[in-house]
Write an enzyme that holds these catalytic residues in place. Structure first.
Site, PDB file in Angstrom:
ATOM      1  N   TYR A  31      20.926   3.962 -23.697  1.00  0.00           N
ATOM      2  CA  TYR A  31      22.091   3.454 -22.983  1.00  0.00           C
ATOM      3  C   TYR A  31      21.809   3.298 -21.488  1.00  0.00           C
ATOM      4  O   TYR A  31      21.473   4.262 -20.796  1.00  0.00           O
ATOM      5  CB  TYR A  31      23.301   4.372 -23.175  1.00  0.00           C
ATOM      6  CG  TYR A  31      23.691   4.625 -24.613  1.00  0.00           C
ATOM      7  CD1 TYR A  31      23.327   3.746 -25.642  1.00  0.00           C
ATOM      8  CD2 TYR A  31      24.437   5.747 -24.960  1.00  0.00           C
ATOM      9  CE1 TYR A  31      23.701   3.980 -26.958  1.00  0.00           C
ATOM     10  CE2 TYR A  31      24.815   5.988 -26.279  1.00  0.00           C
ATOM     11  CZ  TYR A  31      24.443   5.102 -27.268  1.00  0.00           C
ATOM     12  OH  TYR A  31      24.801   5.345 -28.572  1.00  0.00           O
ATOM     13  N   LYS A  72      36.222  -1.888 -33.664  1.00  0.00           N
ATOM     14  CA  LYS A  72      36.289  -2.812 -32.525  1.00  0.00           C
ATOM     15  C   LYS A  72      37.727  -3.146 -32.120  1.00  0.00           C
ATOM     16  O   LYS A  72      38.032  -4.263 -31.696  1.00  0.00           O
ATOM     17  CB  LYS A  72      35.510  -4.094 -32.834  1.00  0.00           C
ATOM     18  CG  LYS A  72      34.021  -3.854 -33.052  1.00  0.00           C
ATOM     19  CD  LYS A  72      33.267  -5.137 -33.286  1.00  0.00           C
ATOM     20  CE  LYS A  72      31.767  -4.861 -33.430  1.00  0.00           C
ATOM     21  NZ  LYS A  72      30.992  -6.091 -33.688  1.00  0.00           N
TER      22      LYS A  72
END
Length: 303
Positions: free
Chosen positions: A51, A201
């Site tokens: 990340y 999502k």
């Protein structure tokens, strides 16, 4: 917040963990989200060396440094950035894992990692070599425990049968029930599931109408999604029960699931997710309706 045992370890993680991938690189903003998570009783923070090319680990480590002995820090390894950081390659080798963990420790400002996870995995990997790396790190006290992040049934079976993993991170939600087929096998071996993507999502949140796409989601077409989510809204959502609550409580209703890792890009989002996690468990009627409305799909590959 309720805490659950991770596998047969002595790690007890909050039912809701903070997925740190969506924190961003604004340190002040990220710290506010992390501190809000701590205030809500979250003790489980999940990051990865992938990340933001390691910047995420740095932010998480700095924010949690003063409460290090009170939190569970989980990070991941296996995706190797190339020299100019334009992309990465898969490297689950013992040599790379033992190099990468040193860098993660520096970025996290800690001398141990509570849960070190393989960030993917294929059946073609040299799994024995990977396991050896984790076992050595565990015996050296560099990591307390290890797990994998994988949705592949064939890979999961290999690690459960050959290693001492305590957890498997899997995408799981009302719209993606594929993991259910392997849950009994995982539970039988006293391994826990940590779920990601519980809100699909945003499709399983209060903003679901704005999240609908013509592409649909997994095996659901746009029209199927609209009809399904409308049905859930009409039958189960009320003044006392939100869509987010239904989604998170659906995950927690399965006793193989120890914790839900949910990302948050704002303090408000952390608090909404925490409130939903602390809400009443699904009753039998709610669970039956949700199971009836949604698809009991399975993995078609990686058998």
């Amino acid at each position: 917040m309720k805490k659950n045992r991770l596998g047969n370890s002595d790690l007890y993680v909050s039912a809701l963990g903070l997925g740190c991938m969506s924190l961003g690189t604004d340190e002040k903003h990220a710290q506010e989200i992390i501190y809000a998570a701590l205030e809500e009783g979250i003790n489980y923070f999940d990051t990865a060396d992938l990340y933001d090319v390691g910047a995420n680990e740095e932010i998480v480590g700095k924010a949690l440094k003063d409460v290090r002995d009170q939190v569970i820090i989980a990070t991941k390894v296996g995706n190797r950035w190339n020299k100019n950081h334009s992309g990465w390659s898969w490297d689950p080798s013992k040599k790379y894992i033992k190099e990468a963990v040193k860098e993660s420790l520096k970025r996290l400002q800690t001398d141990y990692i509570d849960l070190y996870q393989l960030h993917g995995g294929n059946i073609e990997d040299n799994i024995e070599d990977t396991i050896e790396a984790f076992e050595e790190l565990k015996s050296e006290g560099i990591i307390r425990y290890y797990g994998i992040s994988s949705i592949r049934p064939n890979v999961i079976r290999e690690y459960i049968e050959k290693s001492s993993i305590i957890s498997i991170m899997m995408q799981y939600s009302l719209l993606d029930r594929r993991p259910e087929e392997i849950f009994p096998f995982i539970k039988e071996h006293s391994v826990s599931v940590v779920t990601r993507g519980p809100l699909a999502k945003g499709l399983l949140s209060e903003k679901w109408t704005s999240k609908l796409s013509e592409k649909g989601y997994l095996e659901y077409s746009h029209q199927e999604l609209h009809d399904l989510l409308s049905s859930i809204q009409n039958k189960l959502v009320s003044e006392n029960r939100s869509m987010t609550e239904l989604a998170l409580q659906f995950n927690l209703a399965n006793d193989t699931v120890a914790s839900i890792i949910a990302g948050a890009s704002s303090v408000k989002q952390v608090r909404i997710n925490a409130q939903a996690t602390r809400s009443d468990s699904l009753n039998e009627d709610e669970r039956k309706i949700l199971l009836t409305l949604t698809k009991e799909n399975i993995y078609k590959e990686h058998r």
